[in-house]
Write a protein that holds these residues in place. Structure first.
Motif, PDB file in Angstrom:
ATOM      1  N   TYR A  78       0.838  -1.201   0.000  1.00 28.69           N
ATOM      2  CA  TYR A  78       0.000   0.000   0.000  1.00 28.69           C
ATOM      3  C   TYR A  78       0.873   1.251   0.000  1.00 28.69           C
ATOM      4  CZ  TYR A  78      -2.911   3.772   1.803  1.00 28.69           C
ATOM      5  OH  TYR A  78      -3.543   4.965   1.956  1.00 28.69           O
ATOM      6  N   CYS A 102     -11.383   1.807  -6.600  1.00 27.89           N
ATOM      7  CA  CYS A 102     -11.293   0.392  -6.226  1.00 27.89           C
ATOM      8  C   CYS A 102     -12.642  -0.029  -5.648  1.00 27.89           C
ATOM      9  CB  CYS A 102     -10.191   0.199  -5.181  1.00 27.89           C
ATOM     10  SG  CYS A 102     -10.127  -1.470  -4.486  1.00 27.89           S
ATOM     11  N   CYS A 116     -11.363   1.021   4.180  1.00 23.18           N
ATOM     12  CA  CYS A 116     -11.166  -0.127   3.297  1.00 23.18           C
ATOM     13  C   CYS A 116     -11.226  -1.349   4.197  1.00 23.18           C
ATOM     14  CB  CYS A 116      -9.809  -0.040   2.594  1.00 23.18           C
ATOM     15  SG  CYS A 116      -9.369  -1.564   1.705  1.00 23.18           S
ATOM     16  N   LEU A 118      -9.819  -4.022   4.167  1.00 22.64           N
ATOM     17  CA  LEU A 118      -8.532  -4.669   4.401  1.00 22.64           C
ATOM     18  C   LEU A 118      -7.757  -4.001   5.535  1.00 22.64           C
ATOM     19  CD1 LEU A 118      -7.324  -5.321   0.723  1.00 22.64           C
ATOM     20  CD2 LEU A 118      -8.737  -6.752   2.220  1.00 22.64           C
ATOM     21  N   VAL A 124      -7.843   4.701   4.234  1.00 22.73           N
ATOM     22  CA  VAL A 124      -6.830   4.743   3.182  1.00 22.73           C
ATOM     23  C   VAL A 124      -7.050   6.015   2.375  1.00 22.73           C
ATOM     24  CG1 VAL A 124      -6.601   2.231   3.043  1.00 22.73           C
ATOM     25  CG2 VAL A 124      -8.283   3.383   1.601  1.00 22.73           C
ATOM     26  N   TRP A 129      -3.121   3.176  -3.225  1.00 23.69           N
ATOM     27  CA  TRP A 129      -3.227   1.942  -4.011  1.00 23.69           C
ATOM     28  C   TRP A 129      -2.586   0.810  -3.224  1.00 23.69           C
ATOM     29  CZ3 TRP A 129      -0.050  -1.865  -6.027  1.00 23.69           C
ATOM     30  CH2 TRP A 129      -0.591  -2.671  -7.030  1.00 23.69           C
ATOM     31  N   CYS A 130      -3.085  -0.398  -3.469  1.00 22.17           N
ATOM     32  CA  CYS A 130      -2.416  -1.582  -2.912  1.00 22.17           C
ATOM     33  C   CYS A 130      -2.591  -2.734  -3.892  1.00 22.17           C
ATOM     34  CB  CYS A 130      -2.950  -1.939  -1.519  1.00 22.17           C
ATOM     35  SG  CYS A 130      -4.394  -3.015  -1.510  1.00 22.17           S
TER      36      CYS A 130
HETATM   37 FE1  SF4 Z   1      -8.554  -1.026  -2.828  1.00 20.95          FE
HETATM   38 FE2  SF4 Z   1      -6.180  -1.577  -1.748  1.00 20.95          FE
HETATM   39 FE3  SF4 Z   1      -7.103   0.917  -1.724  1.00 20.95          FE
HETATM   40 FE4  SF4 Z   1      -8.239  -0.957  -0.197  1.00 20.95          FE
HETATM   41  S1  SF4 Z   1      -6.157  -0.176  -0.055  1.00 20.95           S
HETATM   42  S2  SF4 Z   1      -9.294   0.549  -1.450  1.00 20.95           S
HETATM   43  S3  SF4 Z   1      -8.062  -2.750  -1.532  1.00 20.95           S
HETATM   44  S4  SF4 Z   1      -6.559  -0.280  -3.548  1.00 20.95           S
END
Ligand code: SF4
Length: 138
Positions: A78, A102, A116, A118, A124, A129-130
Motif C-alpha cells: 500500500y 477500487c 477499506c 482490508l 486509506v 493503491w495496494c
Molecule cells: Fe482497494 Fe487496496 Fe485501496 Fe483498499 S487499499 S481501497 S483494496 S486499492
C-alpha cells in the motif's frame, strides 16, 4: 382529721402519678414516626434497562490513516499515492488505478480518504493503491 388531710395530700400525688403514666404511654409511641409502608407494588424489581446498542460503525466513519509501516500495508504494498507504486514489484499496477476507483473503497465520492475492509478501523487515501486493488464496476 388526720385521715382527711392525708387523703387530700394523696389525691394530687396520685393524679401526678396517673398523668405521668399516661404521658409515658403516649409519649414515645405518639412521637415516633410511623414506619414507612412497604411498597404495595406486586411487580418484581426490574433490572436497569439495557443500554442502547452502539450504532454500527458506518463505512464512512473516520479513523486514523493507514501508516506506511502498517504490517498489512507493507504486505499489500500500500502507498498513499498511487504514483509512488513500485511498478517493478507490482507489475499488475495499471495507471489511473487508485483506492477511489477500487471496488473495496468505502469512502464517499470525492472524499480524500475512506475506510477499506482490508484495513479495519483505519482509512486509506483515495489517491492510494495496494496490490489487492479491484477495479470498481462502472
Ligand atoms: Fe482497494 Fe487496496 Fe485501496 Fe483498499 S487499499 S481501497 S483494496 S486499492
Amino acid at each position: 382529721m388526720t385521715t382527711r388531710r392525708r387523703f387530700l395530700m394523696m389525691v394530687p400525688a396520685s393524679g401526678a402519678v396517673l398523668a405521668a403514666a399516661c404521658s409515658k404511654q403516649e409519649g414515645p409511641t405518639a412521637a415516633a414516626p410511623a414506619p414507612a409502608p412497604a411498597p404495595a407494588s406486586a411487580e418484581p424489581p426490574t433490572a436497569a434497562a439495557p443500554a442502547p446498542a452502539a450504532p454500527a460503525e458506518s463505512p464512512s466513519a473516520s479513523g486514523p490513516m493507514v501508516e506506511a509501516t502498517d504490517p498489512t500495508a507493507v504486505a499489500l504494498g500500500y502507498v498513499a499515492l498511487a504514483a509512488n507504486v513500485d511498478k517493478i514489484k507490482h507489475a499488475n499496477f495499471v495507471e489511473g488505478s487508485n483506492c477511489a476507483n477500487c471496488s473495496l473503497y468505502q469512502g464517499s465520492a470525492g472524499s480524500e480518504a475512506g475506510p477499506c475492509p482490508l484495513f479495519a478501523g483505519k482509512q486509506v487515501a483515495a489517491a492510494g493503491w495496494c496490490a489487492s486493488y479491484v477495479k470498481k464496476a462502472a
